[in-house]
Design an enzyme around this catalytic site. Sequence first.
Site, PDB file in Angstrom:
ATOM      1  N   TYR A 143       0.815  -1.340   0.019  1.00  0.00           N
ATOM      2  CA  TYR A 143       0.015  -0.053   0.152  1.00  0.00           C
ATOM      3  C   TYR A 143       0.889   1.150  -0.285  1.00  0.00           C
ATOM      4  CZ  TYR A 143      -3.384   3.398   1.520  1.00  0.00           C
ATOM      5  OH  TYR A 143      -4.315   4.421   1.796  1.00  0.00           O
ATOM      6  N   ASP A 236       9.371   2.939  -0.368  1.00  0.00           N
ATOM      7  CA  ASP A 236       8.441   3.267   0.413  1.00  0.00           C
ATOM      8  C   ASP A 236       8.594   3.071   1.906  1.00  0.00           C
ATOM      9  OD1 ASP A 236       6.091   4.537   1.615  1.00  0.00           O
ATOM     10  OD2 ASP A 236       4.677   3.494   0.322  1.00  0.00           O
ATOM     11  N   LYS A 264       5.115   9.107   8.805  1.00  0.00           N
ATOM     12  CA  LYS A 264       4.793   8.428  10.196  1.00  0.00           C
ATOM     13  C   LYS A 264       5.725   8.852  11.296  1.00  0.00           C
ATOM     14  CE  LYS A 264       2.227   4.692   8.407  1.00  0.00           C
ATOM     15  NZ  LYS A 264       0.784   4.749   8.621  1.00  0.00           N
TER      16      LYS A 264
END
Length: 424
Positions: A143, A236, A264
């Site tokens: 994702y 990623d 994050k």
Amino acid sequence: MTSRSREIMRRATELFPGGVNSPVRAFRGVGGEPFVVERGDGPRIWDVDGNEFIDYVLSWGPLVHGHAPPRVIAALDAAMRRGTSFGIPTEGEVALAEAVTERMPHVEMLRFVSSGTEATMSAIRLARAFTGRDVVLKFDGCYHGHADSFLVRAGSGVATLGLANSPGVPQSLASLTVVAPFNDLDAVEQLLRLNQVAAIIVEPVVGNAGFIAPDPAFLPGLRELASRHEALLIFDEVMTGFRIALGGARERFNVTADLTTLGKVIGGGLPVAAYGGRRELMELIAPSGSVYQAGTLSGNPLAMAAGLATLEDLSPAVQECIATGTARLVHGLRESAMRYGVPLTADCAGSMWGFFFRAEPVRSFADAKTSDVERFRRFFHAALDRGVYLAPSAFEAAFMSSAHDDAVIDATLDRLDDAMRASK
Ligand code: HOZ
């Protein structure tokens, strides 16, 4: 669920699709209704009805020091008093960028944005501009946020809800995304032969299809294939950055991507993400170059302050300590499963961890989907009833923080052992 949570969720359901502002939060992956959180402190959160939970979701990864860490709160307090947003350069942006590049020297230059989706979307635009090619190669179950190019066999909420793709993504755009199984270099090579690929984008350790580690040869193989076919390699690291190692995938696996996306942890719980990499590539971004990308709240001073305080408190010794606690938790979970004869595979990397109810190791999203999701649902609720909050989906990783000390981990293991017994 007790009354105040239920009453607030009733109002929320009138206002937000599914009652939430991000799909996985709606508990569709586990059934039941989400609780409404009131506050957090260190490793714990409390809902509006006063129930206490040890938290392993940690805002889906950012909170590497747990909830409301004093140093981050103090940095935020000081920053806030100077003003909340300027849209003009501040020293805080430079300080956080220096903290990132010091730990990740392959990120020679970067651009701050406000979400992981923005970071990956911008990195792909840059890769397309640099290579003059359109096709993106991603992996099944990975994702990379919700930009159109990535909603093709994606993980996280897309996997949790059992969707293959998303309506609203033009077919002409979706056809520019090709998908290989994770850990399958032969499939990657075949796709690279058949398509003019601008970039291979990968979660170096998958966290959005549950936790899936790369085979030892996988990331070096991707590096070699990307170079041979003149495609860029994008790691990623929105989830893995500062979690699998302070220097991310490059430090842990000794493989260097051309571009890296972060999020994050670099925001310490505030909305920050970034994309960066080789200077020659990043110089193509406007206004140095002509690849356009912008944002009013990019480099927001509160977010920069929270991110910097978070990274400054994440020394190698602290990182090591969190990783040791994570490994102990995973080991204890395996022992519980063995004790009750439950098929389980569990693994971790640094402060990121996960498990599947399946006897054999999981190497791909196809493997993950054969795990016992019904048992996961029972276990999730049994853990929640005992005061342990795990991600409400079989297809999300879990996290650990420096606030989870030995006593908290012991308490977790006792509760999870009982949950394992009860959910057999
Ligand atoms: N996409 C996030 C987890 N991989 C979920 C974000 C959220 O619901 O807050």
